[in-house]
Design a protein around this motif. Structure first.
Motif, PDB file in Angstrom:
ATOM      1  N   UNK A 120      41.648  30.392  43.437  1.00  0.00           N
ATOM      2  CA  UNK A 120      41.103  30.687  44.760  1.00  0.00           C
ATOM      3  C   UNK A 120      40.777  32.177  44.900  1.00  0.00           C
ATOM      4  N   UNK A 121      41.566  33.031  44.250  1.00  0.00           N
ATOM      5  CA  UNK A 121      41.386  34.488  44.311  1.00  0.00           C
ATOM      6  C   UNK A 121      40.346  34.993  43.313  1.00  0.00           C
ATOM      7  N   UNK A 122      39.840  34.098  42.468  1.00  0.00           N
ATOM      8  CA  UNK A 122      38.872  34.508  41.454  1.00  0.00           C
ATOM      9  C   UNK A 122      39.521  35.211  40.276  1.00  0.00           C
ATOM     10  N   UNK A 123      40.824  35.004  40.090  1.00  0.00           N
ATOM     11  CA  UNK A 123      41.568  35.682  39.024  1.00  0.00           C
ATOM     12  C   UNK A 123      41.431  34.952  37.692  1.00  0.00           C
ATOM     13  N   UNK A 137      49.216  40.846  44.813  1.00  0.00           N
ATOM     14  CA  UNK A 137      48.212  41.854  44.485  1.00  0.00           C
ATOM     15  C   UNK A 137      47.089  41.193  43.703  1.00  0.00           C
ATOM     16  N   UNK A 138      45.912  41.765  43.794  1.00  0.00           N
ATOM     17  CA  UNK A 138      44.800  41.379  42.941  1.00  0.00           C
ATOM     18  C   UNK A 138      44.322  42.663  42.270  1.00  0.00           C
ATOM     19  N   UNK A 139      44.531  42.750  40.967  1.00  0.00           N
ATOM     20  CA  UNK A 139      44.217  43.949  40.200  1.00  0.00           C
ATOM     21  C   UNK A 139      43.035  43.673  39.278  1.00  0.00           C
ATOM     22  N   UNK A 140      42.430  44.741  38.797  1.00  0.00           N
ATOM     23  CA  UNK A 140      41.352  44.633  37.817  1.00  0.00           C
ATOM     24  C   UNK A 140      41.746  45.339  36.538  1.00  0.00           C
ATOM     25  N   UNK A 141      41.409  44.727  35.417  1.00  0.00           N
ATOM     26  CA  UNK A 141      41.649  45.310  34.098  1.00  0.00           C
ATOM     27  C   UNK A 141      40.502  44.887  33.201  1.00  0.00           C
ATOM     28  N   UNK A 142      39.803  45.872  32.673  1.00  0.00           N
ATOM     29  CA  UNK A 142      38.566  45.593  31.935  1.00  0.00           C
ATOM     30  C   UNK A 142      37.662  44.819  32.884  1.00  0.00           C
ATOM     31  N   UNK A 143      37.195  43.667  32.484  1.00  0.00           N
ATOM     32  CA  UNK A 143      36.368  42.849  33.379  1.00  0.00           C
ATOM     33  C   UNK A 143      37.141  41.635  33.894  1.00  0.00           C
ATOM     34  N   UNK A 144      38.467  41.717  33.862  1.00  0.00           N
ATOM     35  CA  UNK A 144      39.323  40.604  34.289  1.00  0.00           C
ATOM     36  C   UNK A 144      40.030  40.929  35.592  1.00  0.00           C
ATOM     37  N   UNK A 145      40.270  39.892  36.396  1.00  0.00           N
ATOM     38  CA  UNK A 145      41.055  40.032  37.621  1.00  0.00           C
ATOM     39  C   UNK A 145      42.437  39.438  37.371  1.00  0.00           C
ATOM     40  N   UNK A 146      43.452  40.132  37.881  1.00  0.00           N
ATOM     41  CA  UNK A 146      44.840  39.713  37.671  1.00  0.00           C
ATOM     42  C   UNK A 146      45.502  39.482  39.025  1.00  0.00           C
ATOM     43  N   UNK A 171      47.501  28.807  28.987  1.00  0.00           N
ATOM     44  CA  UNK A 171      46.147  28.847  29.527  1.00  0.00           C
ATOM     45  C   UNK A 171      45.925  27.529  30.255  1.00  0.00           C
ATOM     46  N   UNK A 172      45.517  27.623  31.508  1.00  0.00           N
ATOM     47  CA  UNK A 172      45.264  26.431  32.312  1.00  0.00           C
ATOM     48  C   UNK A 172      43.849  26.515  32.873  1.00  0.00           C
ATOM     49  N   UNK A 173      42.946  25.766  32.287  1.00  0.00           N
ATOM     50  CA  UNK A 173      41.565  25.682  32.762  1.00  0.00           C
ATOM     51  C   UNK A 173      40.965  27.070  33.018  1.00  0.00           C
ATOM     52  N   UNK A 174      41.100  27.948  32.033  1.00  0.00           N
ATOM     53  CA  UNK A 174      40.500  29.274  32.124  1.00  0.00           C
ATOM     54  C   UNK A 174      41.339  30.343  32.781  1.00  0.00           C
ATOM     55  N   UNK A 175      42.522  30.005  33.266  1.00  0.00           N
ATOM     56  CA  UNK A 175      43.419  30.989  33.883  1.00  0.00           C
ATOM     57  C   UNK A 175      44.653  31.137  33.000  1.00  0.00           C
ATOM     58  N   UNK A 176      44.933  32.364  32.585  1.00  0.00           N
ATOM     59  CA  UNK A 176      46.127  32.642  31.788  1.00  0.00           C
ATOM     60  C   UNK A 176      47.300  32.859  32.733  1.00  0.00           C
ATOM     61  N   UNK A 177      48.332  32.013  32.603  1.00  0.00           N
ATOM     62  CA  UNK A 177      49.545  32.114  33.417  1.00  0.00           C
ATOM     63  C   UNK A 177      50.628  32.792  32.586  1.00  0.00           C
TER      64      UNK A 177
END
Length: 168
Positions: free
Chosen positions: A96-99, A64-73, A114-120
Protein backbone atom coordinates in the motif's frame (compact mmCIF):
# COMPACT_ATOMS: atom_id res chain seq x y z
CA UNK A 1 24.43 0.19 -1.02
CA UNK A 2 24.69 -1.31 2.48
CA UNK A 3 21.97 -0.98 5.12
CA UNK A 4 22.34 -2.14 8.72
CA UNK A 5 19.04 -3.35 10.21
CA UNK A 6 18.61 -4.08 13.91
CA UNK A 7 15.63 -4.54 16.22
CA UNK A 8 14.62 -5.30 19.77
CA UNK A 9 17.80 -4.13 21.51
CA UNK A 10 15.80 -3.44 24.71
CA UNK A 11 18.05 -0.90 26.39
CA UNK A 12 21.42 -1.92 24.98
CA UNK A 13 23.65 1.07 24.32
CA UNK A 14 27.26 -0.06 24.04
CA UNK A 15 26.24 -2.76 21.56
CA UNK A 16 24.48 -0.27 19.25
CA UNK A 17 27.53 1.99 19.36
CA UNK A 18 29.70 -0.99 18.43
CA UNK A 19 27.45 -1.91 15.47
CA UNK A 20 27.74 1.64 14.12
CA UNK A 21 31.55 1.48 14.36
CA UNK A 22 31.79 -2.03 12.92
CA UNK A 23 29.60 -1.21 9.93
CA UNK A 24 30.58 2.42 9.38
CA UNK A 25 30.56 1.68 5.65
CA UNK A 26 26.77 1.28 5.78
CA UNK A 27 24.90 4.15 4.17
CA UNK A 28 21.72 3.67 6.20
CA UNK A 29 21.10 2.47 9.75
CA UNK A 30 17.61 1.22 10.67
CA UNK A 31 16.28 0.28 14.11
CA UNK A 32 12.91 -1.52 13.97
CA UNK A 33 11.85 -0.56 17.49
CA UNK A 34 12.01 -1.60 21.11
CA UNK A 35 15.28 0.24 21.61
CA UNK A 36 13.91 1.50 24.94
CA UNK A 37 16.15 4.54 24.46
CA UNK A 38 15.30 8.23 24.31
CA UNK A 39 15.68 10.17 21.06
CA UNK A 40 18.72 12.05 22.38
CA UNK A 41 20.60 8.93 23.55
CA UNK A 42 23.98 8.88 21.73
CA UNK A 43 23.66 5.12 21.10
CA UNK A 44 20.63 5.59 18.84
CA UNK A 45 21.98 8.63 16.95
CA UNK A 46 22.44 7.91 13.26
CA UNK A 47 19.66 5.31 13.21
CA UNK A 48 16.25 5.76 11.60
CA UNK A 49 14.09 4.50 14.47
CA UNK A 50 10.46 3.49 14.92
CA UNK A 51 8.57 3.07 18.16
CA UNK A 52 8.05 -0.42 19.51
CA UNK A 53 5.54 -1.68 22.06
CA UNK A 54 8.18 -1.33 24.82
CA UNK A 55 9.17 2.21 23.81
CA UNK A 56 7.39 4.67 26.07
CA UNK A 57 7.58 8.47 25.82
CA UNK A 58 10.48 8.53 23.36
CA UNK A 59 8.65 10.24 20.48
CA UNK A 60 9.71 7.88 17.70
CA UNK A 61 7.19 7.47 14.83
CA UNK A 62 5.13 4.29 14.46
CA UNK A 63 6.45 3.78 10.94
CA UNK A 64 8.81 5.26 8.37
CA UNK A 65 9.11 5.20 4.60
CA UNK A 66 12.75 5.58 3.56
CA UNK A 67 14.52 5.65 0.21
CA UNK A 68 17.69 3.78 -0.68
CA UNK A 69 19.00 3.77 -4.22
CA UNK A 70 15.78 3.47 -6.22
CA UNK A 71 14.02 1.37 -3.56
CA UNK A 72 11.49 2.36 -0.91
CA UNK A 73 11.77 0.81 2.55
CA UNK A 74 8.79 0.56 4.91
CA UNK A 75 9.90 0.32 8.56
CA UNK A 76 7.68 -0.56 11.51
CA UNK A 77 8.05 -2.49 14.73
CA UNK A 78 5.32 -4.98 13.87
CA UNK A 79 3.14 -5.03 16.97
CA UNK A 80 0.48 -2.93 15.21
CA UNK A 81 0.41 -5.49 12.39
CA UNK A 82 0.31 -8.70 14.48
CA UNK A 83 3.58 -9.99 12.99
CA UNK A 84 3.91 -12.65 15.69
CA UNK A 85 1.09 -14.56 14.06
CA UNK A 86 1.50 -13.59 10.40
CA UNK A 87 3.70 -11.09 8.50
CA UNK A 88 0.98 -10.72 5.85
CA UNK A 89 -0.33 -7.46 7.35
CA UNK A 90 3.14 -5.86 7.07
CA UNK A 91 3.35 -7.08 3.49
CA UNK A 92 -0.01 -5.44 2.67
CA UNK A 93 1.01 -2.17 4.35
CA UNK A 94 4.32 -2.18 2.47
CA UNK A 95 2.49 -2.73 -0.85
CA UNK A 96 0.00 0.00 0.00
CA UNK A 97 2.95 2.34 0.75
CA UNK A 98 4.66 1.52 -2.55
CA UNK A 99 7.59 -0.08 -0.69
CA UNK A 100 9.96 -2.62 -2.16
CA UNK A 101 11.30 -3.68 1.25
CA UNK A 102 9.60 -4.04 4.65
CA UNK A 103 11.70 -4.12 7.83
CA UNK A 104 10.12 -5.08 11.14
CA UNK A 105 10.85 -6.74 14.47
CA UNK A 106 8.66 -7.49 17.50
CA UNK A 107 8.71 -11.29 17.28
CA UNK A 108 12.49 -11.46 17.94
CA UNK A 109 12.57 -14.12 15.21
CA UNK A 110 15.09 -13.75 12.41
CA UNK A 111 13.71 -14.12 8.90
CA UNK A 112 13.82 -12.89 5.31
CA UNK A 113 11.59 -13.76 2.40
CA UNK A 114 10.41 -12.32 -0.88
CA UNK A 115 6.64 -12.04 -1.15
CA UNK A 116 5.28 -10.99 -4.54
CA UNK A 117 8.03 -8.43 -5.14
CA UNK A 118 8.35 -7.19 -1.54
CA UNK A 119 11.37 -8.24 0.52
CA UNK A 120 10.32 -8.85 4.15
CA UNK A 121 13.14 -8.65 6.72
CA UNK A 122 13.06 -9.32 10.44
CA UNK A 123 16.61 -8.99 11.81
CA UNK A 124 15.80 -10.93 14.98
CA UNK A 125 16.96 -9.44 18.28
CA UNK A 126 20.40 -8.37 19.48
CA UNK A 127 19.28 -8.93 23.07
CA UNK A 128 16.59 -11.59 23.40
CA UNK A 129 16.43 -13.86 20.33
CA UNK A 130 13.66 -16.40 19.87
CA UNK A 131 13.83 -19.49 17.70
CA UNK A 132 17.65 -19.59 17.72
CA UNK A 133 20.42 -18.91 20.20
CA UNK A 134 22.34 -16.24 18.25
CA UNK A 135 21.62 -12.57 18.94
CA UNK A 136 21.29 -11.27 15.39
CA UNK A 137 21.14 -8.27 13.10
CA UNK A 138 21.16 -7.97 9.30
CA UNK A 139 23.18 -6.11 6.70
CA UNK A 140 21.21 -5.68 3.48
CA UNK A 141 23.10 -4.89 0.30
CA UNK A 142 21.12 -3.51 -2.62
CA UNK A 143 22.85 -4.47 -5.87
CA UNK A 144 22.01 -3.68 -9.47
CA UNK A 145 19.53 -6.55 -9.83
CA UNK A 146 19.43 -8.32 -6.46
CA UNK A 147 19.32 -7.99 -2.69
CA UNK A 148 21.97 -9.70 -0.58
CA UNK A 149 21.10 -10.45 3.04
CA UNK A 150 23.95 -11.10 5.46
CA UNK A 151 23.09 -12.17 9.00
CA UNK A 152 25.49 -11.42 11.84
CA UNK A 153 25.54 -12.42 15.46
CA UNK A 154 25.97 -9.29 17.54
CA UNK A 155 29.69 -9.84 18.25
CA UNK A 156 30.31 -9.45 14.51
CA UNK A 157 30.63 -12.97 13.13
CA UNK A 158 28.66 -13.49 9.92
CA UNK A 159 26.41 -16.55 9.96
CA UNK A 160 27.40 -17.47 6.41
CA UNK A 161 24.95 -20.37 6.11
CA UNK A 162 22.11 -17.82 6.45
CA UNK A 163 23.31 -15.59 3.59
CA UNK A 164 20.55 -15.16 0.98
CA UNK A 165 20.26 -13.50 -2.41
CA UNK A 166 16.93 -12.36 -3.82
CA UNK A 167 16.65 -11.12 -7.42
CA UNK A 168 14.39 -8.16 -8.17
Amino acid sequence: MKILIVSDSHGLQRELEELKKRHRDAELFIHCGDSELEKDDPAIQGFHVVRGNCDFHNGFPEQLLLSAKDKKIFVTHGHLYQVKTNPLNVYYKARESGADIACFGHSHRLGAEMADGVLLINPGSVRLPRGRSEKTYVVLEIGEDHYLIRVYEYLGKELEDLRQTFPF
